[in-house]
Design an enzyme around this catalytic site. Structure first.
Site, PDB file in Angstrom:
ATOM      1  NE  ARG A  62      -4.092  -0.264   2.183  1.00 26.28           N
ATOM      2  CZ  ARG A  62      -5.070  -0.224   1.691  1.00 26.28           C
ATOM      3  NH1 ARG A  62      -5.433  -1.416   0.986  1.00 26.28           N
ATOM      4  NH2 ARG A  62      -5.869   0.723   1.727  1.00 26.28           N
ATOM      5  CD  GLU A  71      -9.133  -0.684   0.144  1.00 26.31           C
ATOM      6  OE1 GLU A  71      -8.729   0.140   0.823  1.00 26.31           O
ATOM      7  OE2 GLU A  71      -8.510  -1.565  -0.174  1.00 26.31           O
TER       8      GLU A  71
END
Length: 252
Positions: free
Chosen positions: A99, A202
């Site tokens: 990430r 998301e």
């Protein structure tokens, strides 16, 4: 918008608002050709046609799952921050690295943004409460019980315009991003065709996100509800609405 006794918007609780299976209507193909006007926008895709008109990011709530010890720090800080060190870090080193290196369209790393799930029962939350097996999770995640977590629900309307929609795990290579509420809504409607539950999608938000934006905190039982009330009171913060909803923490 109506809410159920568990704090969810109308249609999001399978107990208070049971879902009715929808039988698709078959439409016979037609051979009639339709002329196109030069410069006219292309016809809507099958994905957007199949998506309900109400499917939009505005008016929708997104979720952020956090450990109760980390929630205490959030209450003390008064905000959710992407750069905050969690008291209980449930992500593995591999997940954090992926990430940190993944980027959204404007070049910011995924890790620099506060992450919310689109679905109340996302894939990652299901994995976490079922034992946190796999490479996404830390030893702390595997040692934690589902009842040690809280689900923070926030309205997209309270998150500002600097948002990025991810049509899957934001750290995955194949995930596509759409910047802004309007583009995010279009991407959400396209995703409806292949993943109508949006369990991997998301919403990434430029932080910090004030805790005043929290609409409801869902917990597993009355004991945890009282604990959350106490930690907000001890932090000198207004206590958000708290819903006790055991099914959200159940292990399938």
């Amino acid at each position: 918008m109506a809410e159920c006794i568990h704090g969810f918007d109308e249609g999001l609780c399978d107990v208070c608002f049971p879902r009715t299976p929808v039988t698709p209507t078959r439409v016979a193909p037609t051979r009639t050709a339709t002329a196109r006007t030069p410069g006219r926008p292309a016809a809507r895709t099958a994905a957007s046609v199949g998506a309900p008109a109400s499917l939009r990011l505005p008016g929708r709530r997104v979720q952020h799952v956090t450990h109760l010890r980390t929630l205490e720090s959030i209450a003390l800080d008064g905000e959710l921050r992407a750069d905050a060190e969690p008291d209980v870090d449930v992500s593995s080193a591999t997940t954090r690295e992926l990430r940190a290196t993944a980027t959204v369209p404007d070049g910011r790393s995924v890790a620099s943004l506060v992450a919310f799930s689109i679905a109340p029962d996302s894939t990652r939350w299901q994995e976490l409460r079922e034992g946190a097996l796999g490479s996404h999770w830390s030893d702390a995640a595997r040692a934690a019980k589902p009842t040690e977590f809280a689900i923070l629900a926030l309205p997209v309307d309270a998150l500002g315009s600097d948002v990025v929609f991810a049509d899957g795990d934001a750290g995955a290579v194949a995930t596509r991003f759409a910047a802004g509420v309007e583009a995010g809504t279009a991407a959400l409607r396209r995703l409806h065709a292949s993943d109508p539950e949006f369990r991997d999608a998301e919403l990434l938000v430029a932080g910090p996100v004030p805790i005043d934006a929290i609409a409801v905190i869902t917990v597993a039982n009355d004991r945890v509800r009282d604990e959350v009330r106490a930690l907000f009171a001890d932090a000198g913060r207004p206590v958000p609405r708290i819903a006790v909803y055991p099914p959200a923490f159940a292990v399938d």
